[in-house]
Scaffold this active site. Structure first.
Site, PDB file in Angstrom:
ATOM      1  N   THR A 207      34.995  29.960  41.483  1.00 16.98           N
ATOM      2  CA  THR A 207      35.900  30.062  41.135  1.00 16.98           C
ATOM      3  C   THR A 207      35.006  28.324  40.314  1.00 16.98           C
ATOM      4  O   THR A 207      36.118  27.855  39.901  1.00 16.98           O
ATOM      5  CB  THR A 207      37.360  29.057  42.013  1.00 16.98           C
ATOM      6  OG1 THR A 207      37.247  28.902  43.347  1.00 16.98           O
ATOM      7  CG2 THR A 207      37.800  30.206  41.862  1.00 16.98           C
TER       8      THR A 207
ATOM      9  N   ASP B  52      33.045  37.346  47.673  1.00 15.91           N
ATOM     10  CA  ASP B  52      34.059  36.722  47.075  1.00 15.91           C
ATOM     11  C   ASP B  52      33.824  35.166  47.456  1.00 15.91           C
ATOM     12  O   ASP B  52      33.281  34.555  48.591  1.00 15.91           O
ATOM     13  CB  ASP B  52      35.780  36.792  47.458  1.00 15.91           C
ATOM     14  CG  ASP B  52      36.955  35.757  46.599  1.00 15.91           C
ATOM     15  OD1 ASP B  52      36.345  35.917  45.586  1.00 15.91           O
ATOM     16  OD2 ASP B  52      37.820  36.323  47.097  1.00 15.91           O
TER      17      ASP B  52
ATOM     18  N   ARG C 269      48.847  37.717  38.473  1.00 13.18           N
ATOM     19  CA  ARG C 269      48.390  37.753  40.107  1.00 13.18           C
ATOM     20  C   ARG C 269      49.730  36.605  39.561  1.00 13.18           C
ATOM     21  O   ARG C 269      51.007  37.234  41.055  1.00 13.18           O
ATOM     22  CB  ARG C 269      47.461  37.141  41.182  1.00 13.18           C
ATOM     23  CG  ARG C 269      48.114  36.812  42.494  1.00 13.18           C
ATOM     24  CD  ARG C 269      47.585  35.609  43.516  1.00 13.18           C
ATOM     25  NE  ARG C 269      45.921  36.446  43.558  1.00 13.18           N
ATOM     26  CZ  ARG C 269      44.785  36.055  43.886  1.00 13.18           C
ATOM     27  NH1 ARG C 269      44.441  34.155  43.837  1.00 13.18           N
ATOM     28  NH2 ARG C 269      43.499  36.352  44.111  1.00 13.18           N
TER      29      ARG C 269
ATOM     30  N   LYS D  64      39.026  38.843  39.181  1.00 16.54           N
ATOM     31  CA  LYS D  64      37.857  38.676  39.678  1.00 16.54           C
ATOM     32  C   LYS D  64      37.817  40.293  40.681  1.00 16.54           C
ATOM     33  O   LYS D  64      36.696  40.843  40.982  1.00 16.54           O
ATOM     34  CB  LYS D  64      37.541  37.672  40.526  1.00 16.54           C
ATOM     35  CG  LYS D  64      37.110  36.455  39.597  1.00 16.54           C
ATOM     36  CD  LYS D  64      36.314  35.213  39.764  1.00 16.54           C
ATOM     37  CE  LYS D  64      37.760  34.424  40.896  1.00 16.54           C
ATOM     38  NZ  LYS D  64      38.597  33.621  40.502  1.00 16.54           N
ATOM     39  N   THR D  65      38.359  39.961  41.840  1.00 17.22           N
ATOM     40  CA  THR D  65      38.842  41.639  42.930  1.00 17.22           C
ATOM     41  C   THR D  65      38.620  42.471  42.414  1.00 17.22           C
ATOM     42  O   THR D  65      37.757  43.752  42.583  1.00 17.22           O
ATOM     43  CB  THR D  65      39.121  40.711  43.752  1.00 17.22           C
ATOM     44  OG1 THR D  65      38.781  39.192  44.422  1.00 17.22           O
ATOM     45  CG2 THR D  65      39.035  41.759  45.737  1.00 17.22           C
TER      46      THR D  65
END
Ligand code: ADE
Length: 345
Positions: free
Chosen positions: A167, A118, A226, A73-74
């Site tokens: 999330t 975020d 990740r 997302k980031t």
């Protein structure tokens, strides 16, 4: 920045509650949409959104990116800012404590800037109320002074784009959710996409790895970039100590076994979660609070980090009466389904 690949290599702090440690991780982030692997549908939609906005010489609409942690997302927010040639300002819901903090962030933006928030579901109510007119009409109303002499002052803001990430989309209030022009749910990656990510990361890190090593890491990365990058780095350590730095399937398998990561990518916490439901609560249904207490594990970590991949594998079901471990989970752990267990199974 690597001129050939368009990737940048940077140090960032990643706080991953699943491993209970705050570590500095070297991340390998794609910079442009073409370098970003996977999420094909979102990318397709974003490319149209960006091109249309550029044609009209306007900023893009406010966007919401949601989905489990580690799916990019980031990274995607940064990619969007580069594609728009826009500055990006990064903050998070819990970091904006007071309405005044948000007002100062907003008044310091320039036209076309992107504000990335975020964990936007953790923003508090007072702050959220400042966000509504800012998003909708590019204004904020400030209260100046106290008591009878207090008055409100309206400040115009530059036209900016808010990109929110969460999330927990369900925890967002509907007035906030409704103010985004588009909401995109990031999906888990398939094995082929993960293999491409592992291959590119290995090449940027100058790690020697063959096809079998790439696919072994991809398969055991919980469909999450990740985690794939983190595992690649741990396997690289092992290969450097045990195998002159070269990674093939055998070395990847040995390293992953030592890390307690099984052939589906489940680690000790995942297995403990399933074992808790199966052994302590007869397969479920059992409430998340109860599982959290039995494991002495944070409830949000279970919900955000552990459960999404187990749901994806079909190893658990969420029912109104609680979580249930499915027959597939029993089979994976080699535990027979007990005759007296839940009929919901
Ligand atoms: N690294 C992390 N996420 C990635 C993605 N989606 N594409 C390419 N590299 C990545």
């Amino acid at each position: 920045m690597d001129q050939n690949t368009g990737f940048e290599i940077e140090e960032v702090a990643i706080n991953d509650p699943s491993v209970h440690e705050e570590e500095f991780e070297l991340t390998l982030r794609p910079r442009l949409m073409n370098d970003y692997i996977g999420q094909r549908q979102i990318k397709g939609n974003l490319e149209i959104l960006i091109e249309a906005a550029q044609k009209r010489q306007e900023p893009i609409e406010h966007l919401m990116l949601y989905g489990p942690p580690g799916l990019g997302k980031t990274t995607l927010a940064h990619v969007i800012s580069r594609e728009m040639s826009a500055n990006i300002r990064v903050t998070s819901g819990p970091a904006i404590e007071r309405a005044g903090d948000l007002a100062s962030i907003l008044t310091n933006l320039a036209a076309g800037d992107i504000l990335f928030i975020d964990e936007i579901h953790r923003i508090n109510r007072n702050v959220e109320e400042v966000l509504y007119p800012a998003m909708e009409d590019y204004v904020i109303d400030l209260v100046v002074g106290k008591g009878p002499s207090a008055r409100t002052m309206r400040l115009e803001l530059p036209k900016f784009t808010l990109i929110g990430a969460t999330t927990k989309i369900g925890m967002l209030s509907s007035p906030l959710r409704d103010r985004f022009g588009a909401l995109y749910r990031l999906e888990f990656y398939d094995d082929d996409e993960l293999a491409q990510i592992v291959k590119r990361s290995a090449s940027l890190l100058k790690v020697e790895i063959d096809h079998s090593g790439v696919s072994e890491i991809a398969r055991r990365s919980r469909r999450t970039p990740r985690i794939a990058n983190r595992i690649l780095k741990r396997v690289r350590d092992y290969a450097e100590v045990k195998h002159h730095g070269y990674i093939d399937r055998g070395i990847a398998d040995q390293a992953l076994k030592r890390l307690d990561i099984d052939h589906l990518g489940l680690d000790r916490t995942d297995c403990e979660y399933l074992n808790t439901i199966i052994n302590k609560f007869n397969g479920g249904p059992v409430g998340l609070d109860t599982i959290s207490a039995a494991m002495a594990e944070d409830k949000d970590t279970l919900e955000d980090v552990i459960e999404p991949y187990l749901l994806q594998l079909g190893f658990i079901n969420r029912t109104p009466r609680g979580r249930i471990a499915t027959p597939a989970a029993h089979q994976h752990l080699g535990i027979p389904v007990q005759p007296g267990s839940s009929p919901l199974l």
